[in-house]
Scaffold this motif. Structure first.
Motif, PDB file in Angstrom:
ATOM      1  N   VAL A 194       0.852  -1.188   0.000  1.00 19.71           N
ATOM      2  CA  VAL A 194       0.000   0.000   0.000  1.00 19.71           C
ATOM      3  C   VAL A 194       0.887   1.236   0.000  1.00 19.71           C
ATOM      4  O   VAL A 194       1.855   1.315   0.763  1.00 19.71           O
ATOM      5  N   ASP A 195       0.561   2.192  -0.867  1.00 18.24           N
ATOM      6  CA  ASP A 195       1.308   3.447  -0.895  1.00 18.24           C
ATOM      7  C   ASP A 195       0.790   4.367   0.200  1.00 18.24           C
ATOM      8  O   ASP A 195      -0.420   4.612   0.315  1.00 18.24           O
ATOM      9  N   VAL A 196       1.716   4.869   1.008  1.00 21.01           N
ATOM     10  CA  VAL A 196       1.357   5.738   2.124  1.00 21.01           C
ATOM     11  C   VAL A 196       2.213   6.995   2.062  1.00 21.01           C
ATOM     12  O   VAL A 196       3.424   6.920   1.847  1.00 21.01           O
ATOM     13  N   ASP A 197       1.584   8.148   2.245  1.00 19.39           N
ATOM     14  CA  ASP A 197       2.296   9.416   2.346  1.00 19.39           C
ATOM     15  C   ASP A 197       2.202   9.927   3.774  1.00 19.39           C
ATOM     16  O   ASP A 197       1.118   9.904   4.380  1.00 19.39           O
ATOM     17  N   LEU A 198       3.318  10.383   4.305  1.00 23.59           N
ATOM     18  CA  LEU A 198       3.343  11.044   5.606  1.00 23.59           C
ATOM     19  C   LEU A 198       3.495  12.537   5.350  1.00 23.59           C
ATOM     20  O   LEU A 198       4.538  12.999   4.879  1.00 23.59           O
ATOM     21  N   ILE A 199       2.442  13.286   5.642  1.00 21.25           N
ATOM     22  CA  ILE A 199       2.382  14.704   5.275  1.00 21.25           C
ATOM     23  C   ILE A 199       1.889  15.511   6.470  1.00 21.25           C
ATOM     24  O   ILE A 199       0.945  15.107   7.157  1.00 21.25           O
ATOM     25  N   ARG A 200       2.498  16.665   6.680  1.00 19.41           N
ATOM     26  CA  ARG A 200       1.977  17.593   7.676  1.00 19.41           C
ATOM     27  C   ARG A 200       1.101  18.605   6.954  1.00 19.41           C
ATOM     28  O   ARG A 200       1.571  19.368   6.104  1.00 19.41           O
ATOM     29  N   LEU A 201      -0.191  18.604   7.267  1.00 18.14           N
ATOM     30  CA  LEU A 201      -1.168  19.464   6.605  1.00 18.14           C
ATOM     31  C   LEU A 201      -1.339  20.785   7.356  1.00 18.14           C
ATOM     32  O   LEU A 201      -1.058  20.873   8.561  1.00 18.14           O
ATOM     33  N   ASP A 202      -1.822  21.785   6.651  1.00 21.24           N
ATOM     34  CA  ASP A 202      -1.976  23.120   7.246  1.00 21.24           C
ATOM     35  C   ASP A 202      -3.391  23.416   7.712  1.00 21.24           C
ATOM     36  O   ASP A 202      -3.640  24.467   8.300  1.00 21.24           O
ATOM     37  N   ASN A 203      -4.326  22.512   7.472  1.00 23.07           N
ATOM     38  CA  ASN A 203      -5.733  22.817   7.751  1.00 23.07           C
ATOM     39  C   ASN A 203      -6.333  21.902   8.804  1.00 23.07           C
ATOM     40  O   ASN A 203      -7.511  21.552   8.751  1.00 23.07           O
ATOM     41  N   ILE A 204      -5.532  21.524   9.799  1.00 19.90           N
ATOM     42  CA  ILE A 204      -6.000  20.583  10.814  1.00 19.90           C
ATOM     43  C   ILE A 204      -6.351  21.295  12.120  1.00 19.90           C
ATOM     44  O   ILE A 204      -6.697  20.686  13.105  1.00 19.90           O
ATOM     45  N   THR A 205      -6.291  22.600  12.140  1.00 21.87           N
ATOM     46  CA  THR A 205      -6.517  23.339  13.386  1.00 21.87           C
ATOM     47  C   THR A 205      -7.948  23.220  13.891  1.00 21.87           C
ATOM     48  O   THR A 205      -8.217  23.487  15.057  1.00 21.87           O
ATOM     49  N   HIS A 206      -8.864  22.786  13.032  1.00 20.51           N
ATOM     50  CA  HIS A 206     -10.270  22.683  13.453  1.00 20.51           C
ATOM     51  C   HIS A 206     -10.535  21.437  14.294  1.00 20.51           C
ATOM     52  O   HIS A 206     -11.609  21.303  14.885  1.00 20.51           O
ATOM     53  N   MET A 207      -9.573  20.532  14.353  1.00 19.36           N
ATOM     54  CA  MET A 207      -9.796  19.285  15.087  1.00 19.36           C
ATOM     55  C   MET A 207     -10.031  19.565  16.573  1.00 19.36           C
ATOM     56  O   MET A 207      -9.247  20.258  17.206  1.00 19.36           O
ATOM     57  N   ASP A 208     -11.094  19.020  17.107  1.00 20.47           N
ATOM     58  CA  ASP A 208     -11.462  19.255  18.506  1.00 20.47           C
ATOM     59  C   ASP A 208     -10.870  18.166  19.387  1.00 20.47           C
ATOM     60  O   ASP A 208     -11.541  17.212  19.761  1.00 20.47           O
ATOM     61  N   LEU A 209      -9.579  18.301  19.695  1.00 19.45           N
ATOM     62  CA  LEU A 209      -8.900  17.350  20.570  1.00 19.45           C
ATOM     63  C   LEU A 209      -8.161  18.146  21.652  1.00 19.45           C
ATOM     64  O   LEU A 209      -7.000  18.523  21.474  1.00 19.45           O
ATOM     65  N   PRO A 210      -8.825  18.427  22.758  1.00 19.55           N
ATOM     66  CA  PRO A 210      -8.177  19.207  23.821  1.00 19.55           C
ATOM     67  C   PRO A 210      -6.910  18.523  24.317  1.00 19.55           C
ATOM     68  O   PRO A 210      -6.835  17.307  24.415  1.00 19.55           O
ATOM     69  N   ASN A 211      -5.905  19.346  24.622  1.00 18.43           N
ATOM     70  CA  ASN A 211      -4.637  18.860  25.172  1.00 18.43           C
ATOM     71  C   ASN A 211      -3.900  17.915  24.238  1.00 18.43           C
ATOM     72  O   ASN A 211      -3.175  17.028  24.680  1.00 18.43           O
ATOM     73  N   ASN A 212      -4.096  18.108  22.941  1.00 17.54           N
ATOM     74  CA  ASN A 212      -3.381  17.314  21.953  1.00 17.54           C
ATOM     75  C   ASN A 212      -2.763  18.244  20.917  1.00 17.54           C
ATOM     76  O   ASN A 212      -3.341  19.283  20.571  1.00 17.54           O
ATOM     77  N   ARG A 213      -1.604  17.861  20.434  1.00 20.94           N
ATOM     78  CA  ARG A 213      -0.886  18.654  19.422  1.00 20.94           C
ATOM     79  C   ARG A 213      -0.806  17.849  18.129  1.00 20.94           C
ATOM     80  O   ARG A 213      -0.400  16.687  18.130  1.00 20.94           O
ATOM     81  N   TYR A 214      -1.173  18.480  17.034  1.00 18.65           N
ATOM     82  CA  TYR A 214      -1.120  17.815  15.732  1.00 18.65           C
ATOM     83  C   TYR A 214       0.332  17.539  15.352  1.00 18.65           C
ATOM     84  O   TYR A 214       1.204  18.390  15.483  1.00 18.65           O
ATOM     85  N   VAL A 215       0.600  16.321  14.859  1.00 20.74           N
ATOM     86  CA  VAL A 215       1.950  15.912  14.492  1.00 20.74           C
ATOM     87  C   VAL A 215       2.088  15.706  12.988  1.00 20.74           C
ATOM     88  O   VAL A 215       2.931  16.318  12.335  1.00 20.74           O
ATOM     89  N   ILE A 216       1.270  14.827  12.420  1.00 24.28           N
ATOM     90  CA  ILE A 216       1.424  14.456  11.016  1.00 24.28           C
ATOM     91  C   ILE A 216       0.162  13.743  10.555  1.00 24.28           C
ATOM     92  O   ILE A 216      -0.657  13.313  11.382  1.00 24.28           O
ATOM     93  N   SER A 217      -0.015  13.622   9.260  1.00 27.87           N
ATOM     94  CA  SER A 217      -1.145  12.880   8.692  1.00 27.87           C
ATOM     95  C   SER A 217      -0.628  11.718   7.855  1.00 27.87           C
ATOM     96  O   SER A 217       0.394  11.848   7.152  1.00 27.87           O
ATOM     97  N   ILE A 218      -1.332  10.607   7.933  1.00 30.64           N
ATOM     98  CA  ILE A 218      -1.008   9.408   7.158  1.00 30.64           C
ATOM     99  C   ILE A 218      -2.073   9.283   6.079  1.00 30.64           C
ATOM    100  O   ILE A 218      -3.252   9.074   6.370  1.00 30.64           O
TER     101      ILE A 218
END
Length: 260
Positions: A229-253
């Motif tokens: 399976v082809d997988v890309d590891l990318i850091r996206l710029d539009n993830i700030t809307h995610m409602d996860l208190p006390n969590n920091r966005y790292v990367i997207s698979i």
């Protein structure tokens, strides 16, 4: 045994025999290191095997090492952004390779090597104890003391083919003090990865978290290769809307399935 099979059955070993590990196994591990594609190719790294019975090893082990082993593997890195994550990605693959050869290992996060670095500007990230185990080195998947998928994941869509496989190998990844700092927001063909940011984890585990994420991402990329399976590891710029208190966005698979 493949690296993929080892992901499910490897466990950390803390009791080693003093037997010498065959040169061909250690040389094979070094060859694997030189052949692997790192997570971040722009970061220079180096590894070194320390034979504790050799004169060269005398006085070089520093920090807190809670495992007595015949060998230690050190990983060095340039001090760049994401360097520890890159080091974790490398070391996990080497530990799984060794496991497949009957060699146990255990990360020693508070240990380091004294003396000169391989190159100016580099530092020792971590040591890994290794050798032939005194105990059974195979772990049943059900015996892994890990949080459940429900505790680690927020499912926003029905996950597509292979996504749960990737989440399971991520769930099984070892981490410092078994903290499991990762959290996942899951869609059909993408997984957004977050780092849990509680006060305790920031204070006591912060120095290990990035390395742990490298371990976890190594498991995912090993699974992707096994499943074709082809997988890309990318850091996206539009993830700030995610409602996860006390969590920091790292990367997207991002999973890119090919047509049959």
């Amino acid at each position: 045994m493949t690296l993929y099979e080892a992901v499910y059955t490897r466990k950390s070993i803390r009791s080693f025999r003093k037997d010498k590990v065959e040169d061909k196994i250690l040389e094979g591990m070094i060859s694997v290191y030189h052949e692997m594609e790192p997570l971040f190719p722009g970061i220079e790294t180096s590894i070194e095997v320390i034979d504790t019975q050799s004169k060269k090893a005398k006085g070089r082990l520093g920090g807190i090492i809670n495992v007595s082993a015949p060998y230690y593997l050190a990983v060095y890195t340039e001090d760049k952004e994401k360097a520890d994550m890159n080091a974790g990605y490398i070391m996990q693959q080497l530990s799984l390779y060794l496991f497949g050869k009957g060699i146990g290992s255990c990360f020693q996060g508070m240990g380091h090597l004294k003396g000169p670095m391989p190159k100016a500007g580099m530092r020792c990230v971590i040591l890994m104890a290794l050798g032939y185990p005194k105990v059974d080195m195979i772990r049943d998947q059900e015996d892994a003391k890990r949080q459940s998928m429900e505790e680690l994941c927020a499912f926003k869509e029905q996950p597509g083919r292979f996504v749960k496989e990737f989440l399971e190998v991520a769930r099984l990844a070892p981490s410092a003090f078994n903290a499991q700092p990762w959290r996942f927001v899951v869609y059909e063909n993408r997984i957004h990865v977050f780092s849990k940011q509680t006060v305790g984890q920031k204070r006591f585990l912060g120095k290990y978290t990035e390395f742990d994420f490298g371990i976890m991402l190594a498991n995912i990329m090993i699974a992707a290769e096994q499943l074709w399976v082809d997988v890309d590891l990318i850091r996206l710029d539009n993830i700030t809307h995610m409602d996860l208190p006390n969590n920091r966005y790292v990367i997207s698979i991002i999973i890119r399935e090919t047509e049959d």
